[in-house]
Design a protein around this motif. Structure first.
Motif, PDB file in Angstrom:
ATOM      1  N   ASN A 225       0.824  -1.208   0.000  1.00  0.00           N
ATOM      2  CA  ASN A 225       0.000   0.000   0.000  1.00  0.00           C
ATOM      3  C   ASN A 225       0.859   1.258   0.000  1.00  0.00           C
ATOM      4  O   ASN A 225       0.570   2.232  -0.718  1.00  0.00           O
ATOM      5  N   LEU A 226       1.921   1.250   0.785  1.00  0.00           N
ATOM      6  CA  LEU A 226       2.826   2.403   0.831  1.00  0.00           C
ATOM      7  C   LEU A 226       3.481   2.630  -0.533  1.00  0.00           C
ATOM      8  O   LEU A 226       3.597   3.763  -1.001  1.00  0.00           O
ATOM      9  N   LYS A 227       3.894   1.562  -1.178  1.00  0.00           N
ATOM     10  CA  LYS A 227       4.535   1.672  -2.491  1.00  0.00           C
ATOM     11  C   LYS A 227       3.561   2.179  -3.554  1.00  0.00           C
ATOM     12  O   LYS A 227       3.915   2.984  -4.421  1.00  0.00           O
ATOM     13  N   ALA A 228       2.331   1.723  -3.465  1.00  0.00           N
ATOM     14  CA  ALA A 228       1.348   2.067  -4.494  1.00  0.00           C
ATOM     15  C   ALA A 228       0.778   3.472  -4.326  1.00  0.00           C
ATOM     16  O   ALA A 228       0.480   4.155  -5.314  1.00  0.00           O
ATOM     17  N   ASN A 229       0.634   3.911  -3.077  1.00  0.00           N
ATOM     18  CA  ASN A 229      -0.102   5.150  -2.833  1.00  0.00           C
ATOM     19  C   ASN A 229       0.688   6.284  -2.187  1.00  0.00           C
ATOM     20  O   ASN A 229       0.240   7.436  -2.209  1.00  0.00           O
ATOM     21  N   LYS A 230       1.835   5.978  -1.631  1.00  0.00           N
ATOM     22  CA  LYS A 230       2.585   7.021  -0.927  1.00  0.00           C
ATOM     23  C   LYS A 230       4.005   7.175  -1.486  1.00  0.00           C
ATOM     24  O   LYS A 230       4.302   8.094  -2.230  1.00  0.00           O
ATOM     25  N   CYS A 231       4.873   6.266  -1.097  1.00  0.00           N
ATOM     26  CA  CYS A 231       6.289   6.340  -1.469  1.00  0.00           C
ATOM     27  C   CYS A 231       6.500   5.538  -2.752  1.00  0.00           C
ATOM     28  O   CYS A 231       6.974   4.395  -2.719  1.00  0.00           O
ATOM     29  N   LYS A 232       6.154   6.146  -3.869  1.00  0.00           N
ATOM     30  CA  LYS A 232       6.110   5.408  -5.141  1.00  0.00           C
ATOM     31  C   LYS A 232       7.480   5.177  -5.750  1.00  0.00           C
ATOM     32  O   LYS A 232       7.625   4.358  -6.663  1.00  0.00           O
ATOM     33  N   THR A 233       8.484   5.907  -5.285  1.00  0.00           N
ATOM     34  CA  THR A 233       9.853   5.697  -5.768  1.00  0.00           C
ATOM     35  C   THR A 233      10.810   5.665  -4.585  1.00  0.00           C
ATOM     36  O   THR A 233      10.526   6.257  -3.534  1.00  0.00           O
ATOM     37  N   PRO A 234      11.959   5.017  -4.729  1.00  0.00           N
ATOM     38  CA  PRO A 234      12.918   4.951  -3.628  1.00  0.00           C
ATOM     39  C   PRO A 234      13.521   6.308  -3.272  1.00  0.00           C
ATOM     40  O   PRO A 234      14.095   6.473  -2.193  1.00  0.00           O
ATOM     41  N   THR A 235      13.412   7.264  -4.175  1.00  0.00           N
ATOM     42  CA  THR A 235      14.073   8.555  -3.968  1.00  0.00           C
ATOM     43  C   THR A 235      13.105   9.667  -3.556  1.00  0.00           C
ATOM     44  O   THR A 235      13.481  10.837  -3.540  1.00  0.00           O
ATOM     45  N   ASP A 236      11.878   9.321  -3.193  1.00  0.00           N
ATOM     46  CA  ASP A 236      10.889  10.319  -2.782  1.00  0.00           C
ATOM     47  C   ASP A 236      11.305  10.932  -1.441  1.00  0.00           C
ATOM     48  O   ASP A 236      11.356  10.242  -0.429  1.00  0.00           O
ATOM     49  N   ASN A 237      11.593  12.227  -1.462  1.00  0.00           N
ATOM     50  CA  ASN A 237      12.011  12.918  -0.238  1.00  0.00           C
ATOM     51  C   ASN A 237      10.967  13.911   0.276  1.00  0.00           C
ATOM     52  O   ASN A 237      11.204  14.599   1.272  1.00  0.00           O
ATOM     53  N   THR A 238       9.833  13.996  -0.390  1.00  0.00           N
ATOM     54  CA  THR A 238       8.863  15.036  -0.045  1.00  0.00           C
ATOM     55  C   THR A 238       7.530  14.515   0.484  1.00  0.00           C
ATOM     56  O   THR A 238       6.898  15.169   1.311  1.00  0.00           O
ATOM     57  N   THR A 239       7.085  13.351   0.031  1.00  0.00           N
ATOM     58  CA  THR A 239       5.786  12.832   0.456  1.00  0.00           C
ATOM     59  C   THR A 239       5.786  12.523   1.953  1.00  0.00           C
ATOM     60  O   THR A 239       6.740  11.954   2.484  1.00  0.00           O
ATOM     61  N   LYS A 240       4.692  12.901   2.608  1.00  0.00           N
ATOM     62  CA  LYS A 240       4.557  12.650   4.049  1.00  0.00           C
ATOM     63  C   LYS A 240       3.585  11.499   4.290  1.00  0.00           C
ATOM     64  O   LYS A 240       2.585  11.366   3.594  1.00  0.00           O
ATOM     65  N   VAL A 241       3.885  10.708   5.280  1.00  0.00           N
ATOM     66  CA  VAL A 241       3.090   9.520   5.603  1.00  0.00           C
ATOM     67  C   VAL A 241       2.709   9.549   7.079  1.00  0.00           C
ATOM     68  O   VAL A 241       3.542   9.861   7.937  1.00  0.00           O
ATOM     69  N   GLU A 242       1.472   9.213   7.378  1.00  0.00           N
ATOM     70  CA  GLU A 242       1.018   9.135   8.766  1.00  0.00           C
ATOM     71  C   GLU A 242       1.685   7.955   9.460  1.00  0.00           C
ATOM     72  O   GLU A 242       1.751   6.855   8.924  1.00  0.00           O
TER      73      GLU A 242
END
Length: 326
Positions: A225-242
């Motif tokens: 779920n995290l890969k599909a909807n939040k952290c979609k790439t290994p280099t994502d430095n901006t998306t925030k997750v609860e």
């Protein structure tokens, strides 16, 4: 004999004098020097936190990061100088927010009673009041802390637990501050209202051991779920997750429930279930009412707020939280 008695009286009198002049933390420390101090902090927090509830997690994290380096002395607030790189620049602190929030409270207090209330006490009071404002527990905050004058990046890197910390590292870093395993579990409970950037845990999703693998300790469905909807790439430095999905604005036991479902976001969260003692504490908290957690969390926060505090003539009362007095 009479001479020895006289010398003894002098020594006793001197020790009493030194003891009486040594300042300690105490409830209502500013009751005479700045009677409105705690109300000013509380009023500001109650006015602004409802509009930005994520700041509650930010402030308690700031308090935690401050106390773990040189004690609770607001050294985390100091800016770097031309000849020193401060704690703010250390990796654990580069995502800290809320500095301007503390500065605004400081400005109000300086207008009311200049040079009286320390930045260290402001952090401690504001973090407590922010948690209370979001429905969390109240704890007593004795005041009288003074501000430090030293802030060193490497000390923050060395002493603040990283999201990738394993149990052994967590145990050592907490023990270094006089905190035991139960307090490790309780203080980690602040993650019930936290958020994180993907970069703090993406290795668990994409490259756990350096060969493009996933952390086997992380629930597979949660990871997907995290890969599909939040952290979609290994280099994502901006998306925030609860950190506590669906309950991040509520100070409750949900964080611990997720730990036992292998859905703790950080390695340091998951680590609490790898040791029989800390896992048992987690289970005990979940078996009791939330009021038990509130009471024990409050006790742990009171203890953390006393770590290596500066009182009396030690340190200073900064005029501006980001710089030492000239």
């Amino acid at each position: 004999m009479r001479g020895k008695y006289f010398i003894g009286i002098i020594i006793l009198g001197l020790s009493i004098f030194l003891h009486s002049t040594e300042a300690h933390l105490q409830l209502g420390f500013y009751s005479k020097s700045c009677p409105k101090a705690e109300k000013i902090v509380n009023d500001y927090v109650k006015e602004h936190i409802p509009n930005a509830p994520s700041l509650a997690a930010t402030l308690i994290r700031m308090h935690f990061h401050d106390c773990f380096v040189r004690g609770c002395d607001a050294s985390v607030l100091l800016n770097s100088t031309s000849n020193n790189t401060a704690e703010k620049e250390a990796p654990p602190n580069q995502t800290l927010r809320g500095f301007d929030f503390i500065d605004r409270i400081k400005s109000l207090l300086e207008a009311e009673c200049p040079g009286i209330v320390s930045c260290a006490d402001i952090i401690t009071l504001a973090s407590r009041d922010a948690i209370v404002t979001t429905g969390g527990p109240f704890w007593k905050v004795p005041t009288g802390r003074r501000d430090g004058t030293v802030s060193i990046r490497q000390e923050a890197t060395n002493n603040i637990p990283a999201p990738t910390s394993n149990f052994s590292t967590l145990q050592t870093l907490f023990a270094n501050q006089g905190l035991d395993l139960k307090e490790l579990v309780l203080l980690s409970g602040a993650h019930t209202i936290g958020i994180s950037h993907c970069s703090s845990f993406s290795n668990r999703l994409y490259n756990f051991t350096g060969v493009g693998d996933q952390d086997p300790a992380l629930d597979k469905k949660y990871a997907a779920n995290l890969k599909a909807n939040k952290c979609k790439t290994p280099t994502d430095n901006t998306t925030k997750v609860e950190m506590d999905p669906g309950s991040r604005k509520t100070f409750d036991l949900s964080y611990y429930t997720l730990l036992l479902k292998r859905r703790g976001l950080f390695q340091s969260d998951a680590a609490l279930t790898t040791n029989s003692v800390t896992k048992s504490y987690v289970q005990q908290l979940l078996q009791g009412p939330v009021s038990n957690f509130f009471a024990e969390f409050a006790t742990a926060m009171e203890k953390m707020g006393r770590i290596n505090v500066k009182t009396g003539s030690d340190g200073e009362i900064r005029k501006q939280c980001a710089v030492v007095n000239s």
